[in-house]
Design a protein around this motif. Sequence first.
Motif, mmCIF file in Angstrom:
data_model
loop_
_atom_site.group_PDB
_atom_site.id
_atom_site.type_symbol
_atom_site.label_atom_id
_atom_site.label_comp_id
_atom_site.label_asym_id
_atom_site.label_seq_id
_atom_site.Cartn_x
_atom_site.Cartn_y
_atom_site.Cartn_z
ATOM 1 N N ASN A 28 0.832 -1.216 0.000
ATOM 2 C CA ASN A 28 0.000 0.000 0.000
ATOM 3 C C ASN A 28 0.864 1.262 0.000
ATOM 4 O O ASN A 28 0.543 2.264 -0.674
ATOM 5 N N LEU A 81 -6.024 12.752 -0.964
ATOM 6 C CA LEU A 81 -7.148 12.006 -0.385
ATOM 7 C C LEU A 81 -7.096 10.538 -0.796
ATOM 8 O O LEU A 81 -7.307 9.636 0.030
ATOM 9 N N LEU A 82 -6.808 10.275 -2.056
ATOM 10 C CA LEU A 82 -6.710 8.883 -2.514
ATOM 11 C C LEU A 82 -5.518 8.179 -1.862
ATOM 12 O O LEU A 82 -5.596 6.994 -1.509
ATOM 13 N N ALA A 84 -4.324 8.799 1.095
ATOM 14 C CA ALA A 84 -4.670 8.513 2.491
ATOM 15 C C ALA A 84 -5.493 7.239 2.619
ATOM 16 O O ALA A 84 -5.313 6.459 3.554
ATOM 17 N N THR A 85 -6.393 6.991 1.658
ATOM 18 C CA THR A 85 -7.196 5.766 1.715
ATOM 19 C C THR A 85 -6.349 4.527 1.450
ATOM 20 O O THR A 85 -6.678 3.428 1.909
ATOM 21 N N PRO A 89 -6.125 1.711 5.340
ATOM 22 C CA PRO A 89 -7.247 0.966 4.740
ATOM 23 C C PRO A 89 -8.561 1.152 5.491
ATOM 24 O O PRO A 89 -9.633 1.056 4.894
ATOM 25 N N LEU A 91 -9.728 3.788 6.557
ATOM 26 C CA LEU A 91 -10.281 5.114 6.264
ATOM 27 C C LEU A 91 -11.119 5.021 4.995
ATOM 28 O O LEU A 91 -10.610 5.022 3.881
ATOM 29 N N THR A 92 -12.432 4.917 5.172
ATOM 30 C CA THR A 92 -13.342 4.782 4.024
ATOM 31 C C THR A 92 -13.620 6.156 3.411
ATOM 32 O O THR A 92 -13.446 7.189 4.071
ATOM 33 N N PRO A 93 -14.055 6.196 2.143
ATOM 34 C CA PRO A 93 -14.393 7.488 1.528
ATOM 35 C C PRO A 93 -15.442 8.271 2.310
ATOM 36 O O PRO A 93 -15.384 9.504 2.385
ATOM 37 N N THR A 94 -16.412 7.541 2.938
ATOM 38 C CA THR A 94 -17.444 8.243 3.715
ATOM 39 C C THR A 94 -16.842 8.959 4.908
ATOM 40 O O THR A 94 -17.132 10.136 5.172
ATOM 41 N N LYS A 95 -15.966 8.239 5.652
ATOM 42 C CA LYS A 95 -15.316 8.871 6.800
ATOM 43 C C LYS A 95 -14.414 10.016 6.357
ATOM 44 O O LYS A 95 -14.328 11.049 7.021
ATOM 45 N N LEU A 96 -13.748 9.822 5.229
ATOM 46 C CA LEU A 96 -12.852 10.856 4.728
ATOM 47 C C LEU A 96 -13.607 12.121 4.357
ATOM 48 O O LEU A 96 -13.206 13.242 4.702
#
Length: 294
Positions: A28, A81-82, A84-85, A89, A91-96
């Motif tokens: 990752n 942002l991408l 960080a995800t 792992p 860290l979901t897009p919704t939480k972000l």
Amino acid sequence: MNWNVEPLSILAEQLNSLLRSTVELAPNIVAALLLLLVTWLIARLLGGAIRKVLVSSQSRPSLVVALAKLVRIFVWVIGILLTATLVFPGLTPTKLLAGLGIGSIAIGLAFKDIFENFLAGFLILLRKPMRIGDDIECEDLSGRVEQISVRDTFLRKRSGELVLVPNSCIYKNPVRILTDHAHRRISIIVGVAYGENVDAARDVISKALENIETRNREKPVEVFAQEFNSSSIDFMVRWWTGSTPLQEHQSRDQAVAAIKAALDEAGIEIPFPYRTLTFAQPLTINTESGGDQK
């Protein structure tokens, strides 16, 4: 003895766990580094493409720089942002997005003035109300525009100092652009004595301005009898000249000199202010011989 071994065991276990996590996340991390590299390339290419398109369309240099910078910032935000995800792992897009929304509110409140000037700068650059080199007046400031950035307008005062004016100040307040056109009309007030003929004085003043060098000869000279002043009849004299402050001062100088010479030659009086003094009681005056007179 056990008291000494337990902390070391706990520390060793935590280090082993951290090492295992790092090894597991190694793919990752490598992918995140590659994504940052791709983000850098895309930001560079898009910024250069935007710059070429705007330059070919003859847009303002300041607007070209601002839009290219804005595109690069947008690409970097998406890329980070991408990344960080990938690194985290869980860290979901919704939480972000939720965290980004709360963070953006906090940042917006903390940097309200900066964002306000930033947005005002873009609006000024897009609207094109003034050009580099224009002389403007805004509130109690006046001078020549040297540069328009996304945050400040660089204003060179006529006395030589450079003033950095926040763009929000210029965007929210009335601005007089003196050099929007090559010529503008200026005026002065000329007074003549009450005993003079108004029509004759108007004709003399009008002819005096016909031949001054700084006047725009495509537009007429205008002379209007304006009002009865305390000791004179005042004329408003208007003519067109160059729009820069220096051209205005030069034209005023020539106009005043020409009008004064023409009125003197015609024998038309330019009066001084008159004052009449009255006294409730007779005034006693001492003469040189020492006697009193009333």
